[in-house]
Scaffold this active site. Structure first.
Site, mmCIF file in Angstrom:
data_model
loop_
_atom_site.group_PDB
_atom_site.id
_atom_site.type_symbol
_atom_site.label_atom_id
_atom_site.label_comp_id
_atom_site.label_asym_id
_atom_site.label_seq_id
_atom_site.Cartn_x
_atom_site.Cartn_y
_atom_site.Cartn_z
ATOM 1 N N LYS A 43 0.803 -1.236 0.000
ATOM 2 C CA LYS A 43 0.000 0.000 0.000
ATOM 3 C C LYS A 43 0.836 1.288 0.000
ATOM 4 O O LYS A 43 0.358 2.349 0.374
ATOM 5 C CB LYS A 43 -1.012 0.058 1.173
ATOM 6 N N ASN A 47 2.019 -0.371 -7.284
ATOM 7 C CA ASN A 47 1.490 -0.501 -8.650
ATOM 8 C C ASN A 47 1.721 0.765 -9.468
ATOM 9 O O ASN A 47 1.914 0.697 -10.676
ATOM 10 C CB ASN A 47 0.003 -0.867 -8.598
ATOM 11 N N TRP A 48 1.724 1.873 -8.798
ATOM 12 C CA TRP A 48 2.013 3.145 -9.476
ATOM 13 C C TRP A 48 3.445 3.120 -10.008
ATOM 14 O O TRP A 48 3.714 3.446 -11.164
ATOM 15 C CB TRP A 48 1.790 4.295 -8.483
ATOM 16 N N HIS A 98 7.206 -7.550 -1.921
ATOM 17 C CA HIS A 98 6.908 -6.892 -0.639
ATOM 18 C C HIS A 98 7.756 -7.504 0.474
ATOM 19 O O HIS A 98 7.548 -7.208 1.647
ATOM 20 C CB HIS A 98 5.449 -7.115 -0.244
ATOM 21 N N ARG A 120 6.143 5.337 2.272
ATOM 22 C CA ARG A 120 4.954 6.198 2.323
ATOM 23 C C ARG A 120 4.600 6.398 3.792
ATOM 24 O O ARG A 120 4.867 5.491 4.615
ATOM 25 C CB ARG A 120 3.791 5.503 1.599
ATOM 26 N N SER A 128 -4.940 2.892 3.962
ATOM 27 C CA SER A 128 -5.112 2.234 2.671
ATOM 28 C C SER A 128 -5.297 0.717 2.878
ATOM 29 O O SER A 128 -6.187 0.101 2.287
ATOM 30 C CB SER A 128 -3.879 2.516 1.803
ATOM 31 N N TYR A 183 6.263 8.034 -1.707
ATOM 32 C CA TYR A 183 4.958 8.281 -2.333
ATOM 33 C C TYR A 183 4.682 9.778 -2.350
ATOM 34 O O TYR A 183 4.190 10.322 -3.337
ATOM 35 C CB TYR A 183 3.889 7.534 -1.534
ATOM 36 N N MET A 222 -4.724 5.014 -14.632
ATOM 37 C CA MET A 222 -4.570 3.687 -14.044
ATOM 38 C C MET A 222 -5.916 3.117 -13.613
ATOM 39 O O MET A 222 -6.162 1.922 -13.701
ATOM 40 C CB MET A 222 -3.594 3.738 -12.867
ATOM 41 N N ARG A 246 -7.980 3.743 -4.672
ATOM 42 C CA ARG A 246 -8.989 4.250 -3.739
ATOM 43 C C ARG A 246 -9.063 5.770 -3.808
ATOM 44 O O ARG A 246 -9.995 6.327 -4.360
ATOM 45 C CB ARG A 246 -8.645 3.762 -2.327
HETATM 46 P P1 A3P Z 1 -4.964 4.822 -1.257
HETATM 47 O O1 A3P Z 1 -5.640 3.591 -0.744
HETATM 48 O O2 A3P Z 1 -4.511 5.733 -0.171
HETATM 49 O O3 A3P Z 1 -5.781 5.538 -2.289
HETATM 50 P P2 A3P Z 1 -0.084 -0.362 -3.654
HETATM 51 O O4 A3P Z 1 -0.008 -0.291 -5.137
HETATM 52 O O5 A3P Z 1 1.259 -0.473 -3.001
HETATM 53 O O6 A3P Z 1 -1.051 -1.409 -3.206
HETATM 54 O O7 A3P Z 1 -0.613 1.050 -3.123
HETATM 55 C C1 A3P Z 1 -1.958 1.405 -3.299
HETATM 56 C C2 A3P Z 1 -2.101 2.888 -3.021
HETATM 57 O O8 A3P Z 1 -1.478 3.629 -4.097
HETATM 58 C C3 A3P Z 1 -3.567 3.326 -2.997
HETATM 59 O O9 A3P Z 1 -3.637 4.364 -2.027
HETATM 60 C C4 A3P Z 1 -3.758 3.825 -4.425
HETATM 61 O O10 A3P Z 1 -4.848 4.703 -4.578
HETATM 62 C C5 A3P Z 1 -2.429 4.546 -4.646
HETATM 63 N N1 A3P Z 1 -2.139 4.741 -6.075
HETATM 64 C C6 A3P Z 1 -2.125 3.809 -7.063
HETATM 65 N N2 A3P Z 1 -1.869 4.391 -8.239
HETATM 66 C C7 A3P Z 1 -1.716 5.705 -8.016
HETATM 67 C C8 A3P Z 1 -1.440 6.839 -8.867
HETATM 68 N N3 A3P Z 1 -1.289 6.706 -10.157
HETATM 69 N N4 A3P Z 1 -1.356 8.043 -8.267
HETATM 70 C C9 A3P Z 1 -1.494 8.191 -6.930
HETATM 71 N N5 A3P Z 1 -1.771 7.174 -6.087
HETATM 72 C C10 A3P Z 1 -1.869 5.939 -6.628
#
Ligand code: A3P
Length: 284
Positions: A43, A47-48, A98, A120, A128, A183, A222, A246
């Protein structure tokens, strides 16, 4: 906790992981000099970052990210199917993990492979993870934020303690093959972060290519990308894209923590992260 198994002090959701695979990836999987690994505590924006790195590789062309799921573009080291995918892959590989430091493949520490580690604000990581847990059947459903905070502070959540994960991985931060991102910086200065990643990976993008990386890795892009939705491969797993994507903002924890919960969190943070310069953590 239900539906977890513990391996060397770390709880893993049994639906996704197998003890023997975690062991195999640590003891036998060979990371090569030319590989790049994206490592995060869950979290934190994993993925970003995967999306950004993939787009850097294609110079902003979205075809790859729109036709191949994230877990095939950057397979997980610690899951069975992806590990065998990685073992059979030739050339420089991109992979994700992870895993905490002590369970990471031993071969990495003898290699020149690169690691990009994203941190983060753990309060946002927690919120999250809480909403993620409430909306999937992958991990047990936390009853309330209060109980989830207690579990998080003790490390009784998937992949264990955020504090230990971060502390241990940060021990590598002065190494040339380690890039530390946050982040918060990615959000505040996405373009600058993409440039930093390019420098680290030895890639050069023209300004219009960089614009495309920015465009296709945006939160909105995304959210619309079906290759990002886990449910397309695992019918037994319920995660909808909305849960993964989210809110995508820093500081959402302030909408959820009580004053007492925030104070308690601060206290634990100070204790567990003592010794690190506060400037290392770019959140307020
Ligand atoms: P939130 O739940 O706070 O919205 P992971 O990929 O490690 O599981 O992390 C998920 C978190 O990254 C989520 O946070 C998601 O919304 C956020 N996230 C994913 N893609 C993003 C993007 N392009 N820009 C900003 N936040 C992003």
């Amino acid at each position: 906790m239900s539906a977890y198994f513990w391996f060397e002090g770390i709880p893993f959701p049994a639906m996704l992981y197998k003890r023997e695979i975690i062991k195999e990836s640590r003891d036998k999987f060979v990371i090569r000099d030319e590989d790049t690994v994206i490592v995060t505590y869950p979290k934190s924006g994993t993925n970003w970052l995967i999306e950004i790195v993939c787009l850097i590789q294609t110079k902003g062309n979205p075809k790859w990210i729109q036709s191949v799921p994230t877990w095939e573009r950057s397979p997980w080291i610690e899951t069975k199917k992806e590990l065998s995918m990685l073992i059979n892959m030739e050339g420089p590989r991109l992979m994700s993990s992870h895993l905490p430091f002590h369970l990471f493949p031993k071969s990495f520490f003898r290699s020149k492979a690169k690691v990009i580690y994203v941190i983060r604000n753990p309060r946002d990581v927690l919120v999250s993870g809480y909403f993620f847990g409430r909306n999937t059947n992958l991990i047990d459903n936390p009853e309330s934020l209060g109980t989830y905070i207690e579990r998080f502070l003790k490390g009784n959540v998937p992949y264990g303690s955020w504090f230990e994960h971060t502390r241990d991985w940060l021990s590598m931060r002065k190494n040339d093959n380690f890039l530390l991102l946050s982040y918060e910086d990615m959000k505040e200065n996405t373009r600058g972060t993409i440039r930093k990643i390019c420098d680290f990976l030895g890639k050069k993008l023209e300004p219009d290519e960089l614009d495309l990386v920015l465009k296709y890795s945006s939160f909105q892009a995304m959210k619309e990308n079906k290759m990002y939705n886990f449910s397309i491969i695992r019918k037994d797993v319920n995660i909808n894209g909305l849960v993964l994507m989210r809110k995508g903002v820093p500081g959402d924890w302030k909408n959820h923590f009580t004053v007492a919960q925030a104070e308690n969190f601060d206290k634990v943070f100070q204790e567990k992260m003592a010794g690190f310069s506060p400037g290392l953590f770019p959140w307020k």
